[in-house]
Design a protein around this motif. Structure first.
Motif, PDB file in Angstrom:
ATOM      1  N   ARG A  95      81.573  72.073  12.546  1.00  0.00           N
ATOM      2  CA  ARG A  95      82.877  71.832  13.173  1.00  0.00           C
ATOM      3  C   ARG A  95      83.806  70.986  12.326  1.00  0.00           C
ATOM      4  NH1 ARG A  95      82.165  71.172  19.589  1.00  0.00           N
ATOM      5  NH2 ARG A  95      84.413  70.871  19.415  1.00  0.00           N
ATOM      6  N   TYR A 111      84.706  57.903  24.288  1.00  0.00           N
ATOM      7  CA  TYR A 111      83.550  58.252  25.114  1.00  0.00           C
ATOM      8  C   TYR A 111      82.872  57.004  25.669  1.00  0.00           C
ATOM      9  CZ  TYR A 111      81.721  57.833  20.330  1.00  0.00           C
ATOM     10  OH  TYR A 111      81.453  57.418  19.049  1.00  0.00           O
ATOM     11  N   ARG A 129      89.450  57.323  18.896  1.00  0.00           N
ATOM     12  CA  ARG A 129      88.388  58.335  18.922  1.00  0.00           C
ATOM     13  C   ARG A 129      87.031  57.679  19.179  1.00  0.00           C
ATOM     14  NH1 ARG A 129      87.416  61.473  13.485  1.00  0.00           N
ATOM     15  NH2 ARG A 129      86.432  59.493  13.002  1.00  0.00           N
ATOM     16  N   PHE A 174      87.671  65.174  20.328  1.00  0.00           N
ATOM     17  CA  PHE A 174      86.464  65.740  19.703  1.00  0.00           C
ATOM     18  C   PHE A 174      85.160  65.272  20.342  1.00  0.00           C
ATOM     19  CE2 PHE A 174      83.071  65.777  16.577  1.00  0.00           C
ATOM     20  CZ  PHE A 174      83.118  67.069  16.089  1.00  0.00           C
ATOM     21  N   PRO A 175      84.945  63.948  20.468  1.00  0.00           N
ATOM     22  CA  PRO A 175      83.661  63.521  21.044  1.00  0.00           C
ATOM     23  C   PRO A 175      83.457  64.011  22.475  1.00  0.00           C
ATOM     24  CG  PRO A 175      85.140  61.652  20.710  1.00  0.00           C
ATOM     25  CD  PRO A 175      85.758  62.815  20.026  1.00  0.00           C
ATOM     26  N   ASN A 203      73.718  60.679  16.885  1.00  0.00           N
ATOM     27  CA  ASN A 203      74.579  61.313  17.882  1.00  0.00           C
ATOM     28  C   ASN A 203      74.095  61.068  19.307  1.00  0.00           C
ATOM     29  OD1 ASN A 203      72.451  62.891  16.871  1.00  0.00           O
ATOM     30  ND2 ASN A 203      73.280  64.726  17.824  1.00  0.00           N
ATOM     31  N   ARG A 230      84.759  66.879  23.696  1.00  0.00           N
ATOM     32  CA  ARG A 230      84.486  68.323  23.611  1.00  0.00           C
ATOM     33  C   ARG A 230      83.031  68.547  23.254  1.00  0.00           C
ATOM     34  NH1 ARG A 230      89.728  70.089  21.189  1.00  0.00           N
ATOM     35  NH2 ARG A 230      91.045  70.196  23.042  1.00  0.00           N
ATOM     36  N   VAL A 231      82.546  67.744  22.272  1.00  0.00           N
ATOM     37  CA  VAL A 231      81.147  67.876  21.879  1.00  0.00           C
ATOM     38  C   VAL A 231      80.243  67.645  23.077  1.00  0.00           C
ATOM     39  CG1 VAL A 231      79.347  66.784  20.510  1.00  0.00           C
ATOM     40  CG2 VAL A 231      81.554  67.251  19.492  1.00  0.00           C
ATOM     41  N   ARG A 232      80.665  66.747  23.942  1.00  0.00           N
ATOM     42  CA  ARG A 232      79.867  66.455  25.133  1.00  0.00           C
ATOM     43  C   ARG A 232      80.132  67.423  26.275  1.00  0.00           C
ATOM     44  NH1 ARG A 232      80.295  61.868  22.432  1.00  0.00           N
ATOM     45  NH2 ARG A 232      78.699  60.277  22.636  1.00  0.00           N
ATOM     46  N   ARG A 233      80.986  68.423  26.028  1.00  0.00           N
ATOM     47  CA  ARG A 233      81.294  69.465  27.013  1.00  0.00           C
ATOM     48  C   ARG A 233      81.782  68.864  28.332  1.00  0.00           C
ATOM     49  NH1 ARG A 233      77.485  71.486  23.831  1.00  0.00           N
ATOM     50  NH2 ARG A 233      78.462  72.996  22.461  1.00  0.00           N
ATOM     51  N   GLU A 268      75.988  70.709  13.925  1.00  0.00           N
ATOM     52  CA  GLU A 268      77.233  70.882  14.682  1.00  0.00           C
ATOM     53  C   GLU A 268      78.360  70.144  13.963  1.00  0.00           C
ATOM     54  OE1 GLU A 268      77.077  69.459  18.671  1.00  0.00           O
ATOM     55  OE2 GLU A 268      79.020  70.335  19.200  1.00  0.00           O
ATOM     56  N   ALA A 291      81.575  62.307  12.816  1.00  0.00           N
ATOM     57  CA  ALA A 291      81.382  63.372  13.796  1.00  0.00           C
ATOM     58  C   ALA A 291      80.048  63.191  14.518  1.00  0.00           C
ATOM     59  CB  ALA A 291      81.438  64.727  13.114  1.00  0.00           C
ATOM     60  N   MET A 292      79.039  62.723  13.786  1.00  0.00           N
ATOM     61  CA  MET A 292      77.737  62.542  14.433  1.00  0.00           C
ATOM     62  C   MET A 292      77.779  61.412  15.451  1.00  0.00           C
ATOM     63  SD  MET A 292      74.880  63.176  11.566  1.00  0.00           S
ATOM     64  CE  MET A 292      73.511  63.075  12.713  1.00  0.00           C
ATOM     65  N   LEU A 293      78.484  60.320  15.090  1.00  0.00           N
ATOM     66  CA  LEU A 293      78.583  59.228  16.059  1.00  0.00           C
ATOM     67  C   LEU A 293      79.366  59.667  17.280  1.00  0.00           C
ATOM     68  CD1 LEU A 293      79.030  56.079  13.875  1.00  0.00           C
ATOM     69  CD2 LEU A 293      77.103  56.680  15.310  1.00  0.00           C
ATOM     70  N   CYS A 294      80.271  60.644  17.086  1.00  0.00           N
ATOM     71  CA  CYS A 294      81.009  61.173  18.226  1.00  0.00           C
ATOM     72  C   CYS A 294      80.100  61.994  19.124  1.00  0.00           C
ATOM     73  CB  CYS A 294      82.164  62.046  17.768  1.00  0.00           C
ATOM     74  SG  CYS A 294      83.549  61.118  17.125  1.00  0.00           S
ATOM     75  N   GLY A 295      78.869  62.226  18.704  1.00  0.00           N
ATOM     76  CA  GLY A 295      77.931  62.920  19.574  1.00  0.00           C
ATOM     77  C   GLY A 295      77.496  64.281  19.067  1.00  0.00           C
ATOM     78  N   ALA A 296      78.057  64.723  17.939  1.00  0.00           N
ATOM     79  CA  ALA A 296      77.679  66.036  17.432  1.00  0.00           C
ATOM     80  C   ALA A 296      76.348  65.937  16.687  1.00  0.00           C
ATOM     81  CB  ALA A 296      78.759  66.557  16.492  1.00  0.00           C
ATOM     82  N   GLY A 297      75.512  66.949  16.814  1.00  0.00           N
ATOM     83  CA  GLY A 297      74.284  67.011  16.021  1.00  0.00           C
ATOM     84  C   GLY A 297      74.641  67.260  14.570  1.00  0.00           C
TER      85      GLY A 297
END
Ligand SMILES: Nc1ncnc2c1ncn2[C@@H]1O[C@H](COP(=O)(O)OP(=O)(O)O)[C@@H](O)[C@H]1O
Ligand SMILES: [Mg+2]
Lengths: 296, 357, 266
Positions: free
Chosen positions: C184, B152, B148, B100-101, B75, B103-106, C180, C171-177
């Motif tokens: 999610r 980012y 998706r 989603f990506p 990540n 949002r995860v990055r706020r 997380e 989801a992890m590659l999208c940046g989530a731990g």
């Protein structure tokens, strides 16, 4: 060309092995720790401690096991346990087969209705069901009153407080399990199989005994085994519907703890029940587990 | 070469005792479209997952701009990926999936909204923004997955056989779409496929995998015109392999004997052998059907008219079937039919010589 | 022939007769319970001489029934929450872990299912006496959690196995731990499995009686323990009322589960 050959060389040129990369990713075991610790502390440890008590109380040795197997009262309990479990298994198979068969072939409405009733009875609280049978089986209960009223019998049948009552009450509880374990095998039976059998000249009875039953035998055996194992350790229904002379193993264990405070003997009886249960489950896993694909 | 953008150095991965990839080394410049091509089980996905960070290599190094990626969790690698299976989050709409990506990055709300719109336009799916993934076709789902993965602005985009579940027509549409998106965004792409046509169509460079190692790296043309091994020659394009014996070596040009006893001179040996048993590979389009007296003899067992080419199968005297493809304009006279006796002619310089292991 | 209802011949009548008898056998006790709960005679006469709601009124105004009902709810809720939580963690370890012995771990989590309840009951009783927590709320929760956890693990690992791991990777590659991503993306994807785990965990605790007998104290009794106490004394109409309510609750729950299944199939 030279380029391509040089690339081929990449593969050959690993004379010096590169240093191994350090382990960085975790192996994902950590989340299991809370559950594992809980089961070890609150399940394995108490059960092992109980079994240990059978060897240490009142003193070190096998005296509890000797008493369990040598005393005729206890031998009687073992006999009752096996007798009830065997009868319940047999009767459940006898009733469960036609019921499951009906569910597989009957028109949709009827099969769904009956299946709903099977599930409803299975999900209903065990004590509620046992209570109903306590009322039904009394000497002045509905069954006896009805039979006397029709004139079939003069005096009430001894149903409540006997082994007969225990078996009836337990068949009531176990029957749905037999129906459920036959559902899969029955659904897998193909109607064309029996068309073929009939073209081969088989009568209905022959098709039943020579095609239908053999194909369902594994399902019957698997369901029967589960019912038998569960029945061996059953406590509530036998203790409420049975009499003192029909005591089963689980009742004996409870009594040893609750009234006689004989933890050593209770531990020994528990060990016996545990060994019976585990070895039958081992048979189940070895021969009937669908994962092994033994039944094809 | 100056420092590569992404570099794999001698990557090896063992699963227990099985070695899935062994000694993979590769340098990729920024903005390139690289394809991992190879038969299934050859280690393409494993290599890709090493780059993504889901598989930790048993040995070797992954460098991005000269810095090791190995300690960096997936990540934080800033990599986008489109998977073989549909991996849209089923409980989110198309727009929410793309957001989603971010949002995860706020990221700020306004920025997210703008980016989602931009991405939807990029993949031509603006009309579908409020649908759930289950309401989309497979091709649409993969396009959303692409959006998706790009939302980012990742440094690298990985794609693991993203089109393999789609039918041929849709696959071709999406291939051109992927090419266009690569051109528009300039992102560095590593694309995995086992379909040589797809690889040839899409890539700047192809990395050919076999048995967990790299067989050859080059442009599609390199691989086709100058295969480095019999495997490469057999995997890319159609090919005929003929067992021969090298009789004589004159300055790397050989005289060879075919199985029917006829001899050829002028075959380039490419420094691969002195004399002895070897194989030559001939592309079907490099072979002519002739009526001349020389060449390998045989008779036609199958003839098919495929629009602009004629495809023949010729059974040689020693019982091997040879594929021949002739462009229509090269026909002089009526084409040969099934059963006709023919001779196979080719320029010795078109033959590739390999020494089988 | 044998799998075709229309062409069963004489076997069809035999089959319908046995199936009908079995259905009657399964249904009659449930109907009887409900009839008895409205029976005006306190001696469980059947057919009832008259109908009444007085037993319902009696149960609803009995503080003891109410207390045991509340206890059951409380124990069940605690067990449900803990069981789903632990089951979820174990499920991730079993389905996503990379360590050896994952199958053994899975098997271990199922062992409480095959242990006869009586053995677990007295084993825990013995341990809790020693620890001086016999008859406590915590003891109840621990005992029922042991029994509920296997169901939760089965339901959740099943759901996780049907959910592609690539979803988590994506989801992890999208940046989530890692966690997380799991919270999610994976939790919404396995919500049916979680619901099933919660339902089974609650029902396991709610219906359990054998182990509960040994966990209870005179002041802390779940509903089944109290029912058993009543049954051992006499067959009062109170139990018919409580049982009928339980049958009703079961039927409602089945309806709910069927609805839920329909929804999840879509
Ligand atoms: N997790 C794993 N455990 C064991 N073997 C694996 C694992 N992942 C991949 N492999 C093996 O490694 C080899 C390469 O796999 P992969 O990289 O997926 O091939 P490709 O993507 O080229 O089809 C295959 O033989 C496969 O069976
Ligand atoms: Mg792959």
């Amino acid at each position: 060309m030279a380029d391509a050959i040089a690339v081929k060389g990449v593969r050959a040129a690993q004379a010096a092995p590169p240093p191994p990369a350090p382990r960085r990713l975790r192996n994902g075991f950590a989340p299991a720790v809370p559950g594992l610790a809980f089961l070890l502390l609150c399940f394995m440890l108490p059960v092992l401690a109980l079994l240990l008590r059978s060897l240490t109380q009142p003193q070190w040795g096998l005296q509890n096991y000797a008493a369990l197997l040598a005393t005729s009262t206890y031998a009687n309990v073992l006999f009752n346990t096996f007798a009830v479990a065997g009868l319940v298994t047999g009767i459940s198979a006898l009733l469960g087969l036609p019921l499951a068969w009906f569910l597989a072939v009957a028109p949709r409405f009827w099969s769904q209705l009956v299946f709903g009733i099977v599930i409803l009875s299975m999900w209903t609280n065990l004590l509620a069901r046992t209570y109903a049978w306590m009322v039904l089986l009394q000497d002045t209960g509905i069954i006896n009153n009805f039979l006397i009223w029709t004139g079939i019998i003069q005096n009430p049948l001894p149903l409540f407080g006997t082994m007969a009552g225990v078996v009836i009450g337990m068949v009531y509880i176990m029957l749905p399990f037999m129906v459920l374990s036959l559902r899969g095998p029955l659904a897998a039976l193909d109607a064309s199989l029996f068309q073929a059998a009939s073209l081969c000249g088989a009568s209905r009875v022959q098709a039943f005994t020579q095609v239908f039953l053999p194909l369902l035998a594994p399902g019957l055996a698997a369901g029967g085994l589960i019912i038998f194992v569960m029945s061996l350790g059953y406590y509530i229904t036998p203790s409420l519907l049975g009499g003192a002379q029909d005591m089963m193993l689980a009742e004996l264990i409870a009594q040893l703890v609750q009234t006689l405070l004989n933890w050593g003997l209770a531990g020994a009886a528990s060990f016996l029940l545990l060994v019976l249960t585990l070895s039958l489950y081992a048979v189940q896993i070895r021969y009937f587990s669908p994962r092994r694909g033994k039944e094809g | 070469m100056t420092q590569a953008f992404l570099e794999l150095r001698n990557i090896r991965k063992n699963f227990d005792s099985f070695t899935a990839i062994d000694g993979v080394s590769l340098q990729i410049p920024r903005g390139e479209f690289v394809t991992f091509l190879g038969p299934s089980g050859s280690g393409k996905s494993t290599t890709l997952y090493v780059v993504a960070g889901f598989i930790e290599p048993s040995a070797g190094e992954v460098l991005l701009n000269g810095r090791s990626l190995l300690g960096v969790p997936p990540n934080h690698r800033d990599i986008g990926m489109v998977f073989q299976r549909y991996t849209l989050f089923p409980h989110l709409t198309v727009a929410e999936n793309i957001a989603f990506p971010l949002r995860v990055r706020r990221r700020p709300k306004a920025e997210i909204a703008a980016k989602v719109d931009e991405m939807l336009r990029l993949v031509h799916l603006s009309a579908m923004r409020d649908r759930k993934p289950a309401q989309l076709s497979g091709g649409q789902q993969q396009r959303v997955a692409l959006a998706r993965a790009l939302a980012y602005d990742p440094q690298i985009l990985l794609m693991d056989e993203p089109l393999s579940a789609l039918d041929k027509k849709l696959r071709e549409d999406l291939q051109s779409e992927i090419k266009r998106i690569h051109a528009e965004t300039g992102v560095t792409v590593i694309y995995v496929t086992h379909d040589q046509e797809e690889a040839l169509r899409l890539s700047d460079r192809i990395v050919l995998f076999n048995h967990g190692g790299i067989e050859q790296i080059g442009t599609g043309e390199d691989l086709y015109q100058r295969p480095a091994s019999a495997f490469a020659a057999g995997f890319i394009g159609n090919s005929n392999f003929i067992d021969i014996e090298v009789l004589e070596n004159r300055n790397n040009i050989g005289d060879v004997r075919c199985p029917d006893g006829s001899t050829l001179s002028g075959v380039p040996l490419m420094g691969r052998t002195q004399t002895g048993k070897a194989q030559i590979m001939l592309r079907p389009e490099h072979i002519r059907l002739t009526a001349e007296a020389e060449g390998i003899g045989g008779h036609v067992t199958d003839a098919a008219f495929l629009g602009d080419v004629m495809a023949h199968t010729v059974l040689t005297g020693w019982g091997q079937e040879i594929m021949v493809r002739t462009p229509r304009q090269m026909f002089m006279g009526p084409p040969a039919g099934v059963g006709d006796a023919v001779r196979l002619g080719f320029a010795p310089a078109d033959a590739f010589l390999f020494v089988p292991h | 022939m044998l799998m075709d209802f229309a062409r069963l011949g004489w076997m069809r009548w035999l089959l319908c007769a046995t199936a009908g008898a079995c259905t009657l056998f399964l249904l009659a006790p449930l109907v009887l319970l409900i009839a008895l709960s409205f029976d005006s005679s306190p001696w469980l006469q059947f057919p009832p001489p008259g109908w009444t709601l007085q037993w319902y009124a009696q149960v609803f105004h009995d503080p003891d029934w109410l207390a045991s009902f509340i206890t059951s709810l409380e124990v069940g809720s605690c067990v449900t929450v803990l069981s789903v939580l632990l089951g979820l963690l174990c499920g991730f370890a079993i389905t996503r872990g990379q360590f050896r012995g994952r199958e053994i771990l899975r098997g271990f989590f199922l062992t409480p299912m095959i242990l006869p309840s009586i053995v677990l009951g007295i084993a825990l009783y013995s341990a809790f006496l020693w620890l001086h927590i016999a008859g406590s709320f915590a003891g109840f929760v621990i005992a029922h959690l042991v029994l509920a956890l296997p169901f939760s693990v089965v339901a959740i690992t099943g759901a996780l196995e049907q959910t592609d791991k690539s979803l988590e990777d994506a989801a992890m590659l999208c940046g989530a731990g890692l966690w997380e991503a799991r919270v999610r993306v994976i939790l919404p994807a396995i919500r049916h499995g979680l619901f099933g785990a919660a339902l089974f965990s609650f029902l396991t605790s709610w219906d359990e009686v054998v182990v509960a007998i040994f966990m209870a104290s005179p002041t802390l009794q779940t509903l089944p323990v109290r029912m058993l106490g009543e049954l051992r004394q006499d067959l009062s109409p109170d139990i018919a009322v409580v049982s009928s309510l339980l049958v009703l609750a079961t039927a409602l729950l089945m309806g709910l589960a069927a609805l839920f299944q329909k929804e999840s199939a879509r």
